[in-house]
Design a protein around this motif. Structure first.
Motif, short mmCIF file in Angstrom:
data_model
loop_
_atom_site.label_atom_id
_atom_site.label_comp_id
_atom_site.label_asym_id
_atom_site.label_seq_id
_atom_site.Cartn_x
_atom_site.Cartn_y
_atom_site.Cartn_z
N ARG A 143 2.56 1.62 -3.55
CA ARG A 143 1.66 1.93 -4.67
C ARG A 143 0.80 3.16 -4.39
O ARG A 143 0.80 4.09 -5.18
CB ARG A 143 0.74 0.71 -4.91
N ASP A 144 0.11 3.18 -3.27
CA ASP A 144 -0.89 4.25 -3.04
C ASP A 144 -0.31 5.50 -2.39
O ASP A 144 -0.81 6.59 -2.62
CB ASP A 144 -2.05 3.70 -2.19
N LEU A 179 -3.11 -5.34 -2.46
CA LEU A 179 -3.60 -3.95 -2.51
C LEU A 179 -5.09 -3.90 -2.20
O LEU A 179 -5.56 -3.07 -1.42
CB LEU A 179 -3.39 -3.39 -3.91
N HIS A 180 -5.82 -4.83 -2.83
CA HIS A 180 -7.27 -4.86 -2.64
C HIS A 180 -7.61 -5.07 -1.16
O HIS A 180 -8.47 -4.37 -0.61
CB HIS A 180 -7.88 -5.97 -3.50
N VAL A 221 2.27 -0.56 -10.45
CA VAL A 221 2.09 -1.94 -9.96
C VAL A 221 3.33 -2.77 -10.30
O VAL A 221 3.81 -3.56 -9.49
CB VAL A 221 0.82 -2.57 -10.55
N LEU A 232 -1.69 -6.87 -6.65
CA LEU A 232 -3.08 -6.39 -6.76
C LEU A 232 -3.97 -7.01 -5.67
O LEU A 232 -4.80 -6.33 -5.09
CB LEU A 232 -3.63 -6.70 -8.15
N ARG A 285 -6.72 -1.87 0.84
CA ARG A 285 -7.66 -0.75 0.61
C ARG A 285 -9.01 -1.03 1.25
O ARG A 285 -9.62 -0.14 1.84
CB ARG A 285 -7.84 -0.55 -0.91
N LYS A 286 -9.45 -2.29 1.11
CA LYS A 286 -10.75 -2.65 1.70
C LYS A 286 -10.73 -2.45 3.21
O LYS A 286 -11.65 -1.87 3.81
CB LYS A 286 -11.02 -4.12 1.37
N PHE A 333 0.84 -1.20 0.00
CA PHE A 333 0.00 0.00 0.00
C PHE A 333 0.88 1.26 0.00
O PHE A 333 0.60 2.22 -0.72
CB PHE A 333 -0.92 -0.01 1.23
#
Lengths: 262, 188
Positions: B146-147, B171-172, B153, B168, B175-176, B143
């Motif tokens: 990337r963010d 990351l998901h 990516v 990915l 973020r969730k 995180f």
């Protein structure tokens, strides 16, 4: 596209990590679904807020001696100094956190050794007596059927009192349930053997015996106890000599001798 | 982010020369801020972050006789820093498990008298930082890269040492998790 599927891809859409086809599908769904629109807005806000955390600034002067410290560490490794003091392994072992782990390991080891020795003693020293004391008749049937465990029953001694006690216990089960199961019936065959045997002085005696008709399911426990009691005249302990296969297929004691106790 | 073309550090296979040291110092000066920032996001402490970044540079120097390893210098350094930080976080967790460090319990997310009110930007920034520290180490690293720091990516996968798909997926999850924690404060 359903919400569940779309929700997995919304964050990827917001962050531009989705291919054209999926993007089109998710966008199509967002046009129709208010809940997912709200979710997309939250992910977008999260993405924007996350970027504001980028490259945080340290206090002024933070990096002043950054390289010098690295270089001094490298120099130290290139030119080793005099032997540095090292704590002894014993001290390390006695540190509280290791002491807790160590104590737990030692305790577990002691308990394991105790349990294993108990089981081993039960199997090797007096298996029949142990099984009867614990009323584990099914275990006894299985142990006698196991060729690896069978030799441990040879020369094994068992008291007549324990045999009588076991017989009475089985009778109680029989009374309570009206019948005995096949393993229990086999156990009875093992404990309450019958037929003419000879003692160590060559005298013939009836070594237990059970008027038993397994097929009819009739068991005369009183006669069995009476027969076992007769063993007492040859000694309070009975030594097993041989284990053979009974007509039911179960293994049972087929030869034994009485031992006089002082 | 064009870190790939910023530095090409193929350190030659020879004993230490003055040029090498100068070159090394240039690399340190060039990357130090970004590496310390990465470590700071991971650990939440400047001093510890500096220690880990310095340790990464020391390892970089020790690897100087293997040019293939250090060609992509920033990716290499970032990977070392992140692995050092993950080790550090695991040690912290073990320590916490043994001694129940009550003083380390973070109270930042507890005070929510009026969750609906519009929180100040700085306050939300703190809440986000606090929520990021609670992510699992690998998710946190991905995180951050990337963010927060904005690497692609592919670059994140190269630094972290995994496939893009794995990046990915993590990351998901991250973020969730963050969206759920911060839901009352995020714009709808």
């Amino acid at each position: 596209m359903k919400c569940a599927k779309a929700q997995k891809r919304i964050a990827f859409l917001v962050n531009g990590e989705i291919d054209a086809q999926h993007r089109h599908e998710v966008e199509e769904h967002l046009r129709r679904c208010g809940a997912c629109q709200a979710l997309a807005a939250q992910y977008k806000d999260l993405a924007q807020r996350a970027r504001t955390l980028a490259s945080p600034n340290a206090l002024p002067g933070f990096y002043d001696t950054f390289f010098q410290k690295i270089w001094s560490q490298i120099s130290r490794e290139v030119q080793p100094q005099a032997k540095v003091f090292q704590r002894s392994p014993l001290w390390t072992a006695l540190r509280p956190r290791y002491a807790v782990i160590g104590a737990a390991v030692i305790l577990t080891g002691i308990v394991a050794i105790f349990l294993f020795s108990k089981i081993a003693a039960q199997r090797r020293q007096a298996p029949l007596e142990a099984y009867l004391t614990q009323r584990n008749f099914q275990g006894l049937v299985q142990a006698l059927a196991d060729p690896r465990q069978r030799p441990f029953f040879m020369q094994d001694s068992v008291s007549v009192d324990l045999l009588i006690e076991s017989c009475e216990f089985l009778e109680l089960i029989h009374k309570r349930h009206g019948q005995v199961s096949q393993p229990l019936a086999e156990a009875l065959q093992i404990i309450l053997w019958e037929g003419q045997r000879r003692d160590d002085r060559g005298r013939a005696f009836t070594a237990g015996g059970l008027p038993i008709n397994l097929l009819a399911g009739q068991l005369d426990f009183k006669a069995a106890v009476r027969n076992i009691r007769r063993l007492k005249q040859f000694g309070a302990k009975i030594t097993l000599l041989e284990v053979g296969q009974a007509w039911t297929g179960a293994y049972r004691i087929t030869s034994m001798k009485g031992t006089q106790t002082p | 982010v064009n870190w790939r073309i910023l530095v090409s550090t193929t350190v030659t296979k020879s004993s230490t020369t003055k040029d090498q040291v100068i070159q090394f110092e240039q690399i340190v000066n060039h990357h130090q801020r970004r590496l310390v920032a990465l470590a700071f996001h991971m650990l939440g402490n400047w001093e510890e972050a500096r220690d880990q970044a310095q340790e990464a540079f020391v390892r970089f120097w020790q690897q100087r006789h293997q040019p293939d390893e250090v060609n992509a210098s920033f990716a290499y350094l970032a990977r070392v820093v992140i692995n050092l930080c993950i080790d550090r976080l695991r040690k912290r967790d073990r320590h916490r498990l043994f001694f129940w460090d009550m003083d380390e319990i973070d109270t930042a997310l507890i005070s929510t008298e009026e969750p609906e009110r519009a929180v100040e930007n700085d306050e939300l920034k703190n809440l986000l930082e606090s929520a990021v520290t609670r992510l699992k180490p690998r998710q946190k690293a991905i995180f951050i890269l990337r963010d927060i720091e904005g690497y692609s990516v592919a670059e994140t996968a190269e630094i972290i040492g995994g496939s893009e798909n794995n990046v990915l997926v993590n990351l998901h999850k991250a973020r969730k998790n963050l969206r759920k924690r911060l839901a009352p404060y995020l714009k709808m």
